[in-house]
Design an enzyme around this catalytic site. Sequence first.
Site, PDB file in Angstrom:
ATOM      1  N   THR A  83      42.221  35.026  32.380  1.00 18.02           N
ATOM      2  CA  THR A  83      41.821  36.087  33.290  1.00 18.02           C
ATOM      3  C   THR A  83      40.458  35.744  33.861  1.00 18.02           C
ATOM      4  OG1 THR A  83      40.955  38.375  33.352  1.00 18.02           O
ATOM      5  CG2 THR A  83      41.161  37.346  31.196  1.00 18.02           C
ATOM      6  N   CYS A 196      41.256  35.868  41.020  1.00 15.02           N
ATOM      7  CA  CYS A 196      42.013  36.748  40.130  1.00 15.02           C
ATOM      8  C   CYS A 196      43.333  36.045  39.870  1.00 15.02           C
ATOM      9  CB  CYS A 196      42.232  38.119  40.756  1.00 15.02           C
ATOM     10  SG  CYS A 196      43.221  39.225  39.728  1.00 15.02           S
TER      11      CYS A 196
END
Length: 230
Positions: A83, A196
């Site tokens: 992440t 992202c």
Amino acid sequence: MLRIGLLGGMSWESSAEYYRLINELVKDRLGGLHSADCLLRSVDFAAIEELQARGRWEEAGRVLASAAADLEAGGAELLVLCTNTMHKVAQAIDAAVDIPFINLIDVTARAVRSTGTTTVGLLGTAFTMEQDFYRNGLAAHGLTVLTPGPDDRAVVHRVIYEELCRGIVADASRREYQRIIRDLQNRGAEGVILGCTEIELLVSQADADLPLFPTTALHARAAVDAALAG
């Protein structure tokens, strides 16, 4: 081959992409029936997202540090945090383990600099675009970072959490991202970081006229490089 520890679940859609990419890269490099030696520790994203929304980053860091320690105890020999946003607590995670931690921000910055790019646009969650941790990490490598304006940052964030993290990939949202990327280009961006992990489910190089830097793919490649070098 070293055993890769994947700290994921944020969201599971992007963690699945990490798993796919890492195994495809190992197969391509070693051939035959080879696949990656890896462990996946997948957390409940709803709990992490609530801590994000409340600004309880230290608590989130403790949760992920404990999960990272689980991976090391299970035999992982290097660690990948799957992440972008939660690299805000990367220091806490790294401190919880004795195995190498492959920092996504550093990997991305090196990839950008290797192309000669010095001014780069950044797309990601509102936390990634608006807080200092990610931009400062890129700036430490000599990069100038541009982010969208407030309204467009809200669009990028909404698509991530309300669509991509829920497995929804919409053409209308792709067009919005294309428009935002063009705006960054018009403001002087020489490339754009897809900061992202879910964005790569929506946008690819075919959607832009300037270089895109897909952090999931770059991070997965760095993990395989380290595992095979080990």
